[in-house]
Each structure stands twice: as C-alpha cells, then as structure tokens.
Enzyme design. Structure first.
Site, mmCIF file in Angstrom:
data_model
loop_
_atom_site.group_PDB
_atom_site.id
_atom_site.type_symbol
_atom_site.label_atom_id
_atom_site.label_comp_id
_atom_site.label_asym_id
_atom_site.label_seq_id
_atom_site.Cartn_x
_atom_site.Cartn_y
_atom_site.Cartn_z
ATOM 1 C CG ASN A 1 -2.059 -0.955 1.133
ATOM 2 O OD1 ASN A 1 -2.582 -1.202 0.053
ATOM 3 N ND2 ASN A 1 -2.446 -1.526 2.262
ATOM 4 C CB CYS B 1 -5.246 -5.514 -4.414
ATOM 5 S SG CYS B 1 -5.991 -4.100 -5.249
ATOM 6 C CG ASN C 1 -8.593 -8.076 1.510
ATOM 7 O OD1 ASN C 1 -9.585 -8.736 1.212
ATOM 8 N ND2 ASN C 1 -8.228 -7.035 0.792
ATOM 9 C CG HIS D 1 -13.440 -6.444 2.783
ATOM 10 N ND1 HIS D 1 -13.095 -5.334 2.052
ATOM 11 C CD2 HIS D 1 -12.669 -7.467 2.323
ATOM 12 C CE1 HIS D 1 -12.156 -5.674 1.171
ATOM 13 N NE2 HIS D 1 -11.887 -6.961 1.321
ATOM 14 C CG ASN E 1 -9.755 -3.219 3.104
ATOM 15 O OD1 ASN E 1 -8.988 -2.388 2.657
ATOM 16 N ND2 ASN E 1 -9.387 -4.478 3.293
ATOM 17 C CD GLU F 1 -8.634 -0.099 -1.413
ATOM 18 O OE1 GLU F 1 -7.846 -1.043 -1.173
ATOM 19 O OE2 GLU F 1 -8.821 0.366 -2.551
ATOM 20 C CB CYS G 1 -12.008 -1.639 -2.781
ATOM 21 S SG CYS G 1 -11.351 -2.987 -1.780
ATOM 22 N N GLY G 2 -11.782 -3.994 -5.396
ATOM 23 C CA GLY G 2 -12.364 -5.219 -5.942
ATOM 24 C C GLY G 2 -12.754 -6.222 -4.880
ATOM 25 N N GLY H 1 -13.420 -5.482 -1.888
ATOM 26 C CA GLY H 1 -14.514 -4.838 -1.169
ATOM 27 C C GLY H 1 -15.846 -5.006 -1.865
#
Length: 283
Positions: A67, A76, A166, A168, A199, A217, A226-227, A229
């Site tokens: 990041n 990502c 990741n 969310h 996120n 993010e 954000c894919g 997300g």
C-alpha cells in the site's frame, strides 16, 4: 538503480507495476520504503500501491502488493486485473488463465476480452468468502458477523464482516452522499474489534442487482474502487437479503460485475484494466 514501471488502474484504483522476478529491486531497497516513495502524488509517481511480479515455486507467478503507506495487504482485486494485463502484454505469461500466489492464497485471473493484442477485461476467481469472525479477523462470539453493532466516536455502526483473504466491514446506508467517509472510515478501520484493521465499504442498495459503493481502504484511505470490497459487499448484501448473486457494483471509478456461484461458493469479479503510462526512473 534504474527501474522500468507501468502505471495502471482498475476503475480508478491505481498501481505502479514492477517486475522483480530476479529480486534486483528487493536487494536494493525495502519494498515498503519504495512504495511510500513512489506512491506519493506530489513527490513520486502517485498511486494507491505498488505491485511486484515475483517468481513462485508453486504457481505461475507470485503477486506482492504494498500500500501507499508501506503496509502489505493480502490481496487486491483491482490490482489483480492490472497484474494479469501487465504479465500478458509484457510477454511474462502469455496465457489466458494463470494461477497466482498471494498472501490470501491462490487467485486465478482469466482474460475475458482482448483487442489488437491488448487486454481489455479480466475475470478473477476470488475464491470463497470467509464468514467465521476468527478468520476475518473480527472479535465476535457468533458463527457470522452480520449487522453487528460497534461503538465509535460517531455513534453506533452496524457492520457486516467478510474476508476475501483480507478483512472487510460492510456498512449499509440509505444515502451515500450523506456519509462522512473521511471521518468514519478510519474509526472503523482502526476499531479494536478488528485486530488486523479492516477495509470499510459503505453501501447504498439500488436494487437486488445493483449496489452503489464507496470505500475506505486499509492503508490507503479513500480510493475510487476496491475489488475485494465489492465482493465482500455483494456477499453481505446477499446474506442479509438485500441483493441476489449477480450484482453490478457502481464505484466512484466505474463498475464491477460480481457473481457468487451457488454450487462452488466462489465469487467471480469482472472488470476493466487500463494502462495509464509507462516509464523509467532512478531509485
């Protein structure tokens, strides 16, 4: 040291793409320091993160993303589409489907559309969403965390928690235009019930086939898309009865088509990947 780079974006979520299969960059500078330097929008190239291609002993290629603040997320989704296009057009991997090693596990992008040898659209098999709170991670004593209240300085927020490799936190709102994302986003990102931070997706339901989304993010702040997300948002929307399994998500940078396959449990994300410019710089 001089390096070649591509500046790319997936519906406004932008990245600096680097080939470090020979580990030359890694031997010269720490990736985190490099990301902070290159991603600065006034003193660097400017991006939400850097993505590096690395050799893998078990997959076609290894994907590393750092990041803009120097932190390393697991995966990502928008970056993965750019990664597939970068590999194909640089003749690193001229295959329509590849197996990519990430910190979130194996991810499989598939090139959906090409024009004149250029990749236009990529579909990514994002795998199965994780809903067990300990796997997200989110501190909660139930089997899933849907519409769970958490306390912040801005009041009580209802979060639906999903991991796409990741973490969310999905928050459903009546009107996105009224949400103070710059204030609420970091409060939720750094909430103590998310031990690895999170996120944060703010979602306005348009219909059972359309969602509007804005995102804060982890490690990057407000981004245009954000894919992972978007996949988490569709998961949470479906599980709470707000949407079906085939959903178009409207983000600030453009649209993503998300499909949650009922039989396999895998989520597929389809969208564009674009090159902004290419260059060489000294680091």
């Amino acid at each position: 040291m001089r390096i070649d780079f591509w500046k790319m974006h997936g519906i406004g979520n932008d990245f600096i793409m680097l080939d470090d299969r020979d580990k030359t960059i890694a031997g010269y500078i720490d990736y985190s320091d490099l990301a902070v330097r290159l991603c600065h929008r006034r003193f660097g190239i400017g991006a939400d993160g850097i993505i590096l291609a690395r050799h893998s002993d078990t997959h076609d290629i290894r994907f590393i993303i750092i990041n803009s603040d120097g932190s390393e997320p697991e995966m990502c989704g928008n970056g993965m589409r750019c990664f597939a296009k970068y590999l194909y057009e640089n003749n690193i991997l001229v295959k329509d489907e590849i197996k990519v090693q990430t910190l979130a596990g194996t991810v499989v992008p598939r090139i959906e559309k090409k024009q004149s040898g250029q990749v236009v659209s990529v579909c990514v098999d994002m795998g199965v969403p994780r809903l067990v709170p300990q796997q997200i991670p989110f501190v909660h004593d139930r089997d899933m965390a849907l519409g769970v209240p958490i306390e912040t300085a801005q009041g009580t927020m209802l979060v639906s928690c999903v991991s796409m490799g990741n973490p969310h936190a999905v928050i459903f709102v009546n009107d996105l235009s009224l949400v103070d994302i710059e204030t609420i986003g970091p409060m939720v990102e750094n909430h103590p019930r998310f031990p690895e931070k999170t996120n944060v997706e703010f979602i306005e339901v348009v219909s059972d086939r359309q969602l509007k989304m804005r995102v804060w993010e982890r490690g990057a702040g407000i981004t245009l898309a954000c894919g992972t997300g978007a996949c988490a948002a569709v998961t949470a929307a479906h599980l709470t009865g707000r949407a079906g399994r085939q959903v178009r998500v409207h983000l600030d940078g453009g649209d993503l088509d998300i499909s949650w396959n009922e039989s396999s449990g895998h989520i597929f994300k389809t969208g564009p990947a674009q090159t902004v410019f290419k260059g060489t710089l000294d680091i």
